[in-house]
Write a protein that holds these residues in place. Structure first.
Motif, PDB file in Angstrom:
ATOM      1  N   UNK A 132      10.385  -8.520   2.604  1.00  5.83           N
ATOM      2  CA  UNK A 132       8.948  -8.367   2.839  1.00  5.83           C
ATOM      3  C   UNK A 132       8.129  -9.035   1.739  1.00  5.83           C
ATOM      4  N   UNK A 133       8.533  -8.851   0.493  1.00  2.60           N
ATOM      5  CA  UNK A 133       7.797  -9.446  -0.628  1.00  2.60           C
ATOM      6  C   UNK A 133       7.874 -10.967  -0.567  1.00  2.60           C
ATOM      7  N   UNK A 134       9.047 -11.513  -0.295  1.00  2.00           N
ATOM      8  CA  UNK A 134       9.186 -12.969  -0.229  1.00  2.00           C
ATOM      9  C   UNK A 134       8.389 -13.565   0.923  1.00  2.00           C
ATOM     10  N   UNK A 375       0.577 -16.154  -8.082  1.00  2.00           N
ATOM     11  CA  UNK A 375       0.614 -15.669  -6.703  1.00  2.00           C
ATOM     12  C   UNK A 375       1.889 -14.870  -6.457  1.00  2.00           C
ATOM     13  N   UNK A 376       3.018 -15.352  -6.985  1.00  2.00           N
ATOM     14  CA  UNK A 376       4.279 -14.625  -6.811  1.00  2.00           C
ATOM     15  C   UNK A 376       4.223 -13.266  -7.505  1.00  2.00           C
ATOM     16  N   UNK A 377       3.674 -13.218  -8.707  1.00  2.00           N
ATOM     17  CA  UNK A 377       3.555 -11.942  -9.427  1.00  2.00           C
ATOM     18  C   UNK A 377       2.650 -10.980  -8.670  1.00  2.00           C
ATOM     19  N   UNK A 378       1.525 -11.479  -8.167  1.00  2.00           N
ATOM     20  CA  UNK A 378       0.602 -10.627  -7.429  1.00  2.00           C
ATOM     21  C   UNK A 378       1.241 -10.080  -6.152  1.00  2.00           C
ATOM     22  N   UNK A 379       2.044 -10.891  -5.461  1.00  2.00           N
ATOM     23  CA  UNK A 379       2.723 -10.415  -4.254  1.00  2.00           C
ATOM     24  C   UNK A 379       3.717  -9.315  -4.586  1.00  2.00           C
ATOM     25  N   UNK A 382       1.531  -6.127  -5.534  1.00  2.00           N
ATOM     26  CA  UNK A 382       0.775  -5.519  -4.445  1.00  2.00           C
ATOM     27  C   UNK A 382       1.675  -4.991  -3.340  1.00  2.00           C
ATOM     28  N   UNK A 383       2.623  -5.783  -2.864  1.00  2.00           N
ATOM     29  CA  UNK A 383       3.499  -5.329  -1.783  1.00  2.00           C
ATOM     30  C   UNK A 383       4.451  -4.248  -2.291  1.00  2.00           C
ATOM     31  N   UNK A 384       5.025  -4.453  -3.478  1.00  2.00           N
ATOM     32  CA  UNK A 384       5.865  -3.412  -4.062  1.00  2.00           C
ATOM     33  C   UNK A 384       5.081  -2.153  -4.380  1.00  2.00           C
ATOM     34  N   UNK A 385       3.832  -2.324  -4.839  1.00  2.00           N
ATOM     35  CA  UNK A 385       2.993  -1.156  -5.103  1.00  2.00           C
ATOM     36  C   UNK A 385       2.662  -0.386  -3.841  1.00  2.00           C
ATOM     37  N   UNK A 386       2.444  -1.099  -2.735  1.00  2.00           N
ATOM     38  CA  UNK A 386       2.210  -0.436  -1.448  1.00  2.00           C
ATOM     39  C   UNK A 386       3.388   0.456  -1.078  1.00  2.00           C
TER      40      UNK A 386
END
Length: 441
Positions: A132-134, A375-379, A382-386
């Motif tokens: 999902x993150x990728x 952008x990779x760090x933010x993904x 954010x997705x992992x934080x969700x």
């Protein structure tokens, strides 16, 4: 005499500063009360076949009290109402250190991503989360071409994501084409729709461009909902085939992947294959973006982002420049959409709503527009934080909004604000994000 004057001034300023801080905290608490009443105070519950509202006033009181106290403390310590602070800019030395750190972190992150499925303690849930993150990393890098490099604010990027997903689903279910044939076709069709979007918006900039792209995304979603005899309407498309490993399917029979390579059959084999597939697609997106940025078309994107009028005066064809940005960004969204369709096995218009576009744009903005590593760090964050806040679904969006506000206050140019020049004379130096006009095309 001067000391006495300063003491008198500070004494007179003390009560006024305290009153201003208290007044600002009260106004903020009232705003928080207005937001918390419908969002946290009233919860819909189902009782005996009917919906009702269940009040939770203690939650509202706690939230308002926390906002009031926090705002009051910040006003007395970090913020001063009515006092204008000088704008803080990261020093060039700090920018250089961050660039050097990112240079070593990027290969380390790729190595960790490659070894993730085989790390101790990693199970199917972690691999699914990595997929999902990728997927969002790839979408963020694709949108970064349009927003970060070309400076075109696109709020309808999810439309190309949907075109890629439905292209693969329809071609595979109706014509029996394999994933490896449908993957480039989905990218080409998405790029074609990117060109179609690019033509009407050639003369638009800024907010007008954002509104038109937002409308385009909603048009695609409504077409998918109403063109039911092709897209299935709200029921979507089911039975989407999975990709194979060079013609070998992940089944338990004698012709399956496990029997072919002498392994014990496990459902995790397909998940790991899907993980490495999206990892390869994401790395391909990153490689192509970096290479394009160094080519004349990439420099034309950045020139158009900085000043479109000056770009025209230099003889650059802004029509072709915009169309290529939309087309290439849409192509990568089509690739990601085809992967999403084959991973889920089912797609519907509900998977391509405006919130997806907003989430992808938030990843690009918070990571740092134009920064691949950011952008990779933010993904990941954010997705992992969700996923970490999945158990607190009532407060997840509140925490998400709070994090966005905090980042915009302390890092307005994103987590990674420095930029690597595509062309340099003698020495490659980090460029501060404050010197880049992003998102104004």
């Amino acid at each position: 005499m001067a000391a006495a004057t300063d003491a008198a001034a500070s004494t007179s300023a003390g009560p006024s500063a305290l009153a201003a801080a208290l007044r600002d905290a009260l106004v903020t608490a009232l705003i928080a009360l207005g937001l918390a009443l419908p969002m946290m105070g009233l919860v819909t519950v189902q009782d005996a076949g009917s919906l009702g509202l269940e009040p939770h006033w203690p939650r509202v009181a706690i939230a308002v009290a926390v906002v009031f106290v926090g705002r009051f403390v910040l006003n007395l310590t970090l913020w001063r109402p009515g006092v204008r602070k000088p704008k803080t800019v990261v020093s060039p030395r700090m920018e250089a250190r961050l660039m050097k750190l990112a240079r070593y972190l990027a290969p380390a992150a790729i190595a960790i991503a490659i070894a993730l499925p085989f790390l101790p303690g990693v199970e199917r849930y972690q691999v699914d989360l990595g997929i999902l993150i990728l997927t969002y990393v790839m979408l963020g890098w694709g949108l970064n071409i349009v927003v970060g490099l070309a400076g075109l604010l696109d709020l309808g990027y999810v439309a190309f994501y949907a075109v890629g997903a439905y292209s693969y689903a329809l071609l595979s279910t109706h014509f029996g084409l394999s994933f490896w044939i449908c993957l480039p076709l989905a990218g080409i069709l998405a790029a074609f729709w990117g060109v179609i979007l690019g033509f009407p918006v050639l003369r638009l900039r800024g907010d007008y461009l954002a509104i038109v792209t937002l409308a385009f995304g909603e048009i695609i979603r409504i077409v998918l909902l109403n063109w039911w005899w092709v897209t299935g309407g709200p029921n979507g498309i089911t039975g989407i085939p999975k990709p194979s490993f060079f013609g070998i399917d992940f089944v338990s029979g004698p012709d399956g992947f496990a029997q072919t390579f002498g392994l014990k059959f496990s459902g995790l084999h397909r998940i790991i294959f899907m993980y490495y597939l999206i990892l390869a697609l994401a790395l391909l997106t990153n490689f192509v973006t970096i290479r394009l940025r160094r080519l004349p078309i990439g420099r034309a994107w950045e020139a158009m982002r900085e000043d479109e009028i000056a770009c025209r005066s230099l003889g650059i064809n802004t029509v072709n420049t915009k169309l290529t940005a939309f087309a290439i960004g849409a192509m990568f969204a089509g690739f990601a959409g085809s992967f999403f369709a084959t991973r889920q096995g089912f797609i519907s218009p509900e998977s391509f709503v405006f919130m997806e576009s907003a989430l992808i744009l938030a990843i690009v903005v918070l990571g740092g527009m134009g920064s691949q590593f950011g952008v990779a760090v933010a993904a990941v964050v954010m997705i992992g934080g969700f996923e970490l806040f999945r158990e607190f679904k009532d407060y997840r969006m509140i925490v998400f909004g709070l994090v966005m506000v905090l980042i915009m206050v302390w890092r307005p140019r994103g987590l990674v604000s420095s930029r690597t020049p595509s062309v340099f004379l003698k020495e490659k130096k980090a460029i501060s994000g404050a010197l880049v006009q992003e998102g104004h095309g």
